[in-house]
Enzyme design. Sequence first.
Site, PDB file in Angstrom:
ATOM      1  N   CYS A 240     -15.219   2.162  66.420  1.00 23.20           N
ATOM      2  CA  CYS A 240     -16.592   2.389  66.878  1.00 23.20           C
ATOM      3  C   CYS A 240     -17.469   1.152  66.774  1.00 23.20           C
ATOM      4  O   CYS A 240     -18.642   1.189  67.144  1.00 23.20           O
ATOM      5  CB  CYS A 240     -17.195   3.567  66.123  1.00 23.20           C
ATOM      6  SG  CYS A 240     -16.185   5.043  66.361  1.00 23.20           S
TER       7      CYS A 240
ATOM      8  N   HIS B 257     -22.073  10.595  69.758  1.00 22.40           N
ATOM      9  CA  HIS B 257     -21.464   9.362  69.268  1.00 22.40           C
ATOM     10  C   HIS B 257     -20.461   8.906  70.325  1.00 22.40           C
ATOM     11  O   HIS B 257     -19.429   9.542  70.517  1.00 22.40           O
ATOM     12  CB  HIS B 257     -20.781   9.622  67.925  1.00 22.40           C
ATOM     13  CG  HIS B 257     -20.184   8.395  67.301  1.00 22.40           C
ATOM     14  ND1 HIS B 257     -20.352   7.129  67.827  1.00 22.40           N
ATOM     15  CD2 HIS B 257     -19.414   8.239  66.189  1.00 22.40           C
ATOM     16  CE1 HIS B 257     -19.709   6.259  67.068  1.00 22.40           C
ATOM     17  NE2 HIS B 257     -19.141   6.894  66.072  1.00 22.40           N
TER      18      HIS B 257
ATOM     19  N   HIS C 113     -26.325   3.075  62.854  1.00 19.90           N
ATOM     20  CA  HIS C 113     -25.100   3.688  63.363  1.00 19.90           C
ATOM     21  C   HIS C 113     -25.270   5.207  63.289  1.00 19.90           C
ATOM     22  O   HIS C 113     -24.972   5.895  64.249  1.00 19.90           O
ATOM     23  CB  HIS C 113     -23.902   3.195  62.556  1.00 19.90           C
ATOM     24  CG  HIS C 113     -22.583   3.577  63.151  1.00 19.90           C
ATOM     25  ND1 HIS C 113     -22.248   3.261  64.443  1.00 19.90           N
ATOM     26  CD2 HIS C 113     -21.530   4.264  62.642  1.00 19.90           C
ATOM     27  CE1 HIS C 113     -21.033   3.735  64.707  1.00 19.90           C
ATOM     28  NE2 HIS C 113     -20.578   4.343  63.637  1.00 19.90           N
TER      29      HIS C 113
END
Lengths: 399, 263
Positions: free
Chosen positions: A164, A328, A294
């Site tokens: 990620c 996400h 994040h």
Amino acid sequence: MTPLPLHVTALSIVSALGDGLEPMWTAMSFNRSALAAAPTEQRLPLNAWIGKISDLDTPLPAPWLTYDCRNHRLVERALHADGLMAAIERAIAEYGASRIGLITATSTSGILSTEIAYRQRDPGTGALPAEFSYESTHNTDAIGSFLRARLGLNGPAFTLSTACAATAKAFAAAARLIDAGLCDAVLVGGADSLCDTTLFGFHSLGVMAEGPCRPFDTGRSGISIGEAGGFALLERAQNDAALPDFCLLGYGETSDAYHMSSPDPEGLGSEAAMRRALEQAGLEPGDINYIHMHGTATLAGDAAEDRAVTRVFGETVPRGSTKAATGHTLGATGMIGVATALLAIQNSFLPGNQNLTDLEPGFSSAHVRFGRSAPVKRVMCNAFGFGGVNCSLIFGSKG
Amino acid sequence: MRFFIEQVGLCGPGLTSWGSAQNILAGREPYSDGETIIPALSLLPSNERRRAPRLVKLALAALTDALPPRAEHPCDYASVFASSGGDGEAVHAIMETLAGTAPELSPTRFHHSVHNVAAGYWSIATGSRKATTSLCAQNGSFVAGLMEAGCQAASASEKVVLVAYDLPYPTPLSEVRPIGGTFAVCFLLSPHASDETIARIDFSLASAAPTLCRHAALEKYRRSIPAARALPLLECVARRENKTLTLAYREDCSATLDVTPVS
């Protein structure tokens, strides 16, 4: 020594919020989310919500059909958003196709094509269907190969895949390519698209939310997965195309050295990434006006990041996560961060942290619950990934 | 772009370590082809050692060959991991499970499926919080890794370790993506010359035909294992030759390496 600041001369984004920066800005200014309950045919054993792009059904144009897969359809859409294609053509004319680097990034690439191919294996021999092309769809670098062919680029190119943190780290790699004199401009970015591997994979780790994700909320129970793609054109020279007050000012990359799939609870690695980005940009924490965290809404991840951000920035710098708006988007989350940074700076606006109703006790009070107007000159974007990979980027005005 | 090689590590068919392979690569000892032997790893904590996939053990074999663990000398370098694919075993198992009626994935398999799995294990093993980058450029992954590692060394003005590694996929993925063997190579690169330097590299991009291996038996691996595209460089360093090499990268782009041995 350092090529920074680098000018951003084009930026495109596609997510479940829509194609381009404009629908993203509309959603941001009205606190809208694109998350919706996953359809039942997804077979998920819990009420997961996802940020799905509704119409990725058109195959790629004929010359590139061999690269056709959900991930590359998303890439193609991102090429056509926000005037990116014209900017790439201008850069090719200006520098030549061999002087433009290509740093692509993805976590799962076109793995959905392999999932489909495994459902169609020959029952007798076990062979995969003849039309399945691994190298042009699923290989980690399929996105890089597709774009080289699609855009006629023949300079340095590779695909970065650090889970990620992938698209965020791609900006650091792009800056280094320019620094080394191997190119004059770099097309940087990438895409990650929905697939069973990540939906069932994150569920197996027990980090998928029931219902929509709620970053930093005391009731958060995990992530909602989304899909996104986007690209930026970075150039050393300042030309007429440069987006005003929007440069890459600094980057910081570190490792947790803690666990493959859980963050270091102290957030020491992410803290070091933020400090390094500030140091490289020659900025103090107070020079940052917004931190795009994040903030995936996992119990452990949000707690570790909240702690690390507060150690670096104290309690005053506004911060938040936009994961509840887009989901996400895994390897593409860095591009969501960069696009959010641009919109925040262009519109003097701090994005809201949707679904945050009851802040986890002990977390910073600087989380922005509802979007609001405020001067924004510089934004830090955090992206962290499996394997304990951390990357922090700073965008904004150099002056 | 200029950088300096300080250490080399190797794990490949008939090439068990850089120490033992140098004479073979220099033509002083005969080469005998054989299966790649991945040594047992002492580097990882027992939990991680038990779970680590073969791909990770392969990458760590080349890394520890170049940088043997020493208590007084912690291994604290930025790193670049280059591979033409991820952990094929994990991907195959996940694909088979997902093709079933009630998919339930193994969480370990899932986190092994990320491209940067080896980098994650390496940073846990060394305790280093330095940056790691994992990348892929299909068959040109070695040159891409060398370029990124060289760029990192230059821009951060510090040493960077590069490891490139590939192993065959299980069936049926091996039919659509054949890889001709198991190979890993590691270089410790420095932006500066030092007492440790063994060769200076001047790196640039061009479009030329690749330099072939001197050993016909090794040329077969150069052509069929992406990481083994490093072999002409390994031969050149082992022979301490002053030579200009072309390494295969992309179809329309190659890397030119001016190699100058340093004694």
